[in-house]
Design a protein around this motif. Structure first.
Motif, PDB file in Angstrom:
ATOM      1  N   ILE A   1       0.838  -1.189   0.000  1.00  0.00           N
ATOM      2  CA  ILE A   1       0.000   0.000   0.000  1.00  0.00           C
ATOM      3  C   ILE A   1       0.879   1.247   0.000  1.00  0.00           C
ATOM      4  N   SER A   2       0.512   2.227  -0.792  1.00  0.00           N
ATOM      5  CA  SER A   2       1.266   3.480  -0.857  1.00  0.00           C
ATOM      6  C   SER A   2       1.220   4.183   0.491  1.00  0.00           C
ATOM      7  N   PRO A   3       2.221   5.024   0.793  1.00  0.00           N
ATOM      8  CA  PRO A   3       2.218   5.759   2.064  1.00  0.00           C
ATOM      9  C   PRO A   3       0.971   6.623   2.248  1.00  0.00           C
ATOM     10  N   GLN A   4       0.389   7.090   1.140  1.00  0.00           N
ATOM     11  CA  GLN A   4      -0.839   7.886   1.226  1.00  0.00           C
ATOM     12  C   GLN A   4      -2.066   7.027   1.512  1.00  0.00           C
ATOM     13  N   GLY A   5      -1.912   5.693   1.387  1.00  0.00           N
ATOM     14  CA  GLY A   5      -2.999   4.770   1.693  1.00  0.00           C
ATOM     15  C   GLY A   5      -4.088   4.709   0.649  1.00  0.00           C
ATOM     16  N   ASP A   6      -3.813   5.203  -0.570  1.00  0.00           N
ATOM     17  CA  ASP A   6      -4.869   5.234  -1.580  1.00  0.00           C
ATOM     18  C   ASP A   6      -4.604   4.339  -2.779  1.00  0.00           C
TER      19      ASP A   6
ATOM     20  N   TRP B   1       6.930   0.330  -1.572  1.00  0.00           N
ATOM     21  CA  TRP B   1       7.006   1.777  -1.649  1.00  0.00           C
ATOM     22  C   TRP B   1       8.020   2.336  -0.666  1.00  0.00           C
ATOM     23  N   SER B   2       8.719   3.374  -1.056  1.00  0.00           N
ATOM     24  CA  SER B   2       9.498   4.144  -0.093  1.00  0.00           C
ATOM     25  C   SER B   2       8.529   4.950   0.768  1.00  0.00           C
ATOM     26  N   ALA B   3       8.978   5.330   1.962  1.00  0.00           N
ATOM     27  CA  ALA B   3       8.096   6.003   2.913  1.00  0.00           C
ATOM     28  C   ALA B   3       7.618   7.355   2.414  1.00  0.00           C
ATOM     29  N   ASP B   4       8.386   7.988   1.514  1.00  0.00           N
ATOM     30  CA  ASP B   4       7.952   9.269   0.960  1.00  0.00           C
ATOM     31  C   ASP B   4       7.061   9.107  -0.264  1.00  0.00           C
ATOM     32  N   GLY B   5       6.837   7.859  -0.696  1.00  0.00           N
ATOM     33  CA  GLY B   5       5.963   7.584  -1.830  1.00  0.00           C
ATOM     34  C   GLY B   5       6.556   7.892  -3.183  1.00  0.00           C
TER      35      GLY B   5
ATOM     36  N   MET C   1      12.826   2.344  -8.897  1.00  0.00           N
ATOM     37  CA  MET C   1      12.315   3.221  -9.949  1.00  0.00           C
ATOM     38  C   MET C   1      11.360   4.218  -9.312  1.00  0.00           C
ATOM     39  N   ASN C   2      11.324   5.422  -9.870  1.00  0.00           N
ATOM     40  CA  ASN C   2      10.365   6.411  -9.388  1.00  0.00           C
ATOM     41  C   ASN C   2       8.945   5.929  -9.621  1.00  0.00           C
ATOM     42  N   ALA C   3       8.030   6.412  -8.807  1.00  0.00           N
ATOM     43  CA  ALA C   3       6.633   5.996  -8.916  1.00  0.00           C
ATOM     44  C   ALA C   3       6.013   6.400 -10.245  1.00  0.00           C
ATOM     45  N   ASP C   4       6.613   7.376 -10.923  1.00  0.00           N
ATOM     46  CA  ASP C   4       6.099   7.778 -12.231  1.00  0.00           C
ATOM     47  C   ASP C   4       6.744   6.985 -13.372  1.00  0.00           C
ATOM     48  N   GLY C   5       7.583   6.008 -13.047  1.00  0.00           N
ATOM     49  CA  GLY C   5       8.199   5.147 -14.053  1.00  0.00           C
ATOM     50  C   GLY C   5       9.533   5.637 -14.567  1.00  0.00           C
TER      51      GLY C   5
END
Length: 294
Positions: free
Chosen positions: A70-75, A112-116, A138-142
């Protein structure tokens, strides 16, 4: 049925519900896990409140959706699937919307890293022997694909970012057994945490970064253990003749959710962080595995 029998069963049910309520509350985040409970043969992702209520299906098109994080934002949830014949990583909202493919090369078991901002995952897509992965980020945006650990022909996998995003915890067989290691996120300062003839895997940082939760078969069974981040003070949390697997911390670090077959089938259970107060969270005939809690 005798009235006394009904009363006893009702009392047991009330006690069980009370126990769950003492360990969890519906505002303690969400648990996402993989289950066959839909009855259609698909190992899908589901979400529920940590008191066991509000179960809802997240994926329905995949035959197998595994290793959710789950992402740090929880969404949003990142997960793995081999439905196409190759392991890829995908992302989806907790409500089942906005499905997207994250990787287009062999990869699995994201975190996920804690900063998302980044994900770490297993991959054998470059110069690795097939099914012998190393760790990539890899960054979350690819963007900005990078190899963090490159040590063929050994397997390095199940990477987990530290809460401060400065270190990565992972599993490797570079010394012959599956042991736990930590490395700085710039690829330096490798440290071996365990050195047992048994196997250690499925490791997780505690939310405060002070402890490491993991699975080991050092006692002859697969049980849960916890230790300091330098590998000292190993404490056994569960002692069950069957299988205790797939642990994950609660967001506050006070509880642990995991899979156990102690009830006769693979269900999710919750214990306190010291191993006490086991409570069964799911109770169905289907397989329930790989929980994550955010």
């Amino acid at each position: 049925m005798k009235a006394s029998t009904i009363a006893v069963r009702l009392l047991i049910a009330i006690l069980l519900l009370t126990a769950i309520g003492q360990l969890t509350s519906a505002d303690d985040g969400q648990i996402v896990w993989a289950s066959l409970r839909a009855g259609d043969g698909k190992l899908s992702l589901w979400t529920m409140d940590p008191d066991g209520t509000g179960a809802a299906r997240v994926t329905s098109t995949f035959v197998q959706a595994l290793y959710p994080t789950i992402s740090p934002q929880g969404d949003r949830v990142a997960f793995s699937s081999q439905d196409t014949g190759t392991w890829y990583i995908y992302m989806i909202d907790l409500d089942g919307k906005n499905l997207a493919q994250f990787t287009d090369f062999s990869s699995a078991v994201p975190h996920w890293s804690a900063d998302g901002e980044r994900l770490i995952f297993n991959s054998d897509h470059d110069d690795e022997p097939k099914d012998t992965p190393d760790l990539w980020t890899m960054n979350a945006d690819g963007s900005e694909l990078e190899e963090l650990v490159d040590s063929p022909p050994t397997a390095d996998f199940s990477g987990r970012w530290s809460p401060d995003c400065e270190e990565v915890l992972f599993v490797s067989d570079r010394e012959g057994n599956y042991d736990l290691y930590i490395i700085d996120t710039d690829g330096t300062n490798l440290r071996q945490l365990t050195d047992e003839p048994s196997g250690e895997w499925a490791a997780r940082w505690s939310p405060d970064g002070e402890s490491i939760l993991f699975v080991s078969d050092r006692t002859g069974n697969t049980d849960l253990f916890v230790m300091n981040v330098n590998g000292s003070n190993v404490v056994q949390l569960t002692d069950y003749q069957g299988s205790d697997l797939d642990p994950a911390w609660s967001p506050d670090g006070a509880r642990i959710v995991f899979m156990s077959d102690r009830g006769g089938k693979p269900d999710l259970w919750i214990i306190a962080a010291d191993g006490t107060d086991p409570v069964q969270l799911t109770d169905d005939a289907a397989l329930d595995r790989f929980p994550d809690w955010r």
